[in-house]
Design an enzyme around this catalytic site. Structure first.
Site, short mmCIF file in Angstrom:
data_model
loop_
_atom_site.label_atom_id
_atom_site.label_comp_id
_atom_site.label_asym_id
_atom_site.label_seq_id
_atom_site.Cartn_x
_atom_site.Cartn_y
_atom_site.Cartn_z
N HIS A 33 32.45 32.72 40.04
CA HIS A 33 33.91 33.86 40.13
C HIS A 33 34.04 34.57 38.63
CE1 HIS A 33 36.99 35.41 42.10
NE2 HIS A 33 37.85 34.48 42.61
N ASP A 89 24.63 43.52 55.93
CA ASP A 89 23.92 43.52 57.38
C ASP A 89 22.45 43.40 56.46
OD1 ASP A 89 22.45 44.08 59.48
OD2 ASP A 89 23.21 46.46 59.72
#
Length: 444
Positions: free
Chosen positions: A148, A363
């Protein structure tokens, strides 16, 4: 919807491999910002994307497509292929070694439908771990574990979108990465000019940090009907609030009642606020570092529990508005002055709203994800503190928001009862709280 906890299946994993950039990249040191390397971000966060079978891609192997696109994306995002080092003053620096990210190929004898309709250390180790798992139905799962300190939700979605664009045939990402972590460094000399209750040192007087083996994890679906029921509880001048603000206020209040702190003890609400557009000028497009703060709202437990919902809502709204460019600079200064402290977790409820982060829009050539976002709620050492709000559908196909909650078993029972009271219709038609969980634990 199938319960993820009840679903068992076999996964066959190949040996992990390192995927380096497809072309040579600079070997250099790149310091993280003073927002990036605070103690509360030094952990690995799991993300997961579910993809349906796409007949147009029948001759394509998602593992091969994503592996190739990942190598090419790392040419642009080459710091991800490096390793973190800790310098003087606990300052984290990326050594851009080009070693690569960890990648695992896997197969599972399960179909996407069986998941339901909507379904370590940080230094000297790979900054990304990615596993692509083929499913029996022709779909696949893309799972990622991120250090992170490198990126927030917007930053990692930007990287994943770049991999997706290259997988679909692009020569380069449409948004080029911007490092410039110095934009969120402390000033010289540093001086804290704002109030930061999120970093207060709060004693745990009643053992609020419950042992993890006593925790129950449930997710609650809020659709149009549930949101309308809650909004009716507000005075007219507050009904224009956002859905997120409304849910955050509701859950904070119910959670406080459930954990039953002493009436005069302070409880906190921390909210992840993206600061990119709160700078003047805004942070540059393509910036993929951590650019958020989590300002704190504070109330005594008694006031929060006994006042109407509007009391909590006004605290939440003010807290969100506190984050400015000056606030972010003050946080960076505080990190340097106080040695990069962890945020306060005692009697704290921390919310990360990833509804609009764009995880579901990534995608790789198979279309948008059936589900995309965090794989589980919570940071392991403080599992009961963090809750990710995710857009989803229930088993009836209704659009809504899923809110995961982690509490001790007895506290969870109280939480459910309080939530049911708030969702009760005016006509005494007691609405059942839907607890279908869409979250999958990701053990990569």
């Amino acid at each position: 919807m199938a319960s993820a906890n009840a679903l068992t299946f076999k996964v066959t994993r190949q040996n992990p491999e390192l995927i380096p950039p497809a072309k040579p990249t600079p070997h250099e040191l790149k310091p993280l910002s003073d927002i990036d390397d605070q103690e509360g971000l030094r952990f690995q966060i799991p993300l997961i994307q579910f993809y349906r079978r796409n007949p147009a891609m029948n001759r394509k192997d998602p593992v091969m497509v994503i592996r190739d696109a990942l190598a090419r994306a790392l040419v642009f995002y080459y710091p991800f292929a490096g390793r973190l080092r800790e310098a003087a003053g606990r300052k984290l620096v990326v050594e851009c070694t080009g070693e690569g990210v960890l990648f695992i190929e896997a197969d599972a004898d399960v179909t996407l439908q069986q998941f339901g309709d909507a379904s370590g250390g940080v230094v000297n180790c790979p900054l990304l771990l990615i596993q692509v798992t083929r499913l029996r139905c022709g779909g696949f799962i893309f799972a990622l574990r991120l250090n992170h300190t490198m990126s927030d939700a917007d930053g990692i979605v930007q990287f994943m979108a770049a991999v997706g664009e290259l997988a679909r045939g692009a020569e380069m990402p449409s948004v080029l990465p911007v490092w410039q972590r110095d934009l969120l460094n402390a000033r010289d000399p540093p001086h804290v000019c704002c109030t930061h209750h999120e970093y207060d040192d709060v004693p745990d007087t009643k053992g609020t940090l419950i042992p993890l083996d006593d925790m129950v994890h449930r997710s609650f679906f809020f659709g149009v009907a549930e949101i309308s029921s809650l909004r009716r509880l507000l005075p007219s001048h507050l009904r224009s609030c956002t859905t997120f603000e409304l849910l955050a206020a509701c859950v904070w209040r119910c959670r406080t009642i459930a954990i039953s702190p002493d009436p005069n003890e302070e409880v906190r609400f921390l909210c992840i606020v993206n600061s990119r557009k709160r700078f003047n000028p805004p942070l540059p497009a393509g910036y993929y570092g951590n650019a958020f703060a989590f300002p704190a709202a504070i109330s005594t437990a008694e006031k929060l529990s006994k006042n109407p919902l509007g009391y909590a809502l006004e605290l939440v709204r003010k807290t969100k508005a506190d984050v400015t460019e000056e606030y972010m600079k003050s946080v960076a200064d505080l990190m340097v002055i106080r040695g990069r402290p962890f945020f306060t977790v005692v009697r704290t409820y921390l919310v990360s709203n990833v509804i609009h982060a764009g995880f579901g829009d990534v995608d790789f050539g198979w279309g948008n994800a059936a589900y995309g976002g965090p794989a589980k709620g919570g940071i392991d050492p403080v599992l009961g503190v963090v809750s990710f709000y995710v857009a989803s559908k229930n088993n009836k196909g209704e659009n809504g928001i899923v809110v995961p909650i982690c509490l001790a078993a007895n506290a969870m029972e109280v939480f459910v009862k309080e939530l049911e009271k708030m969702l009760k219709r005016d006509d005494d038609d007691q609405r059942a709280v839907r607890k279908d969980s869409i979250f999958m634990s990701s053990k990569l």
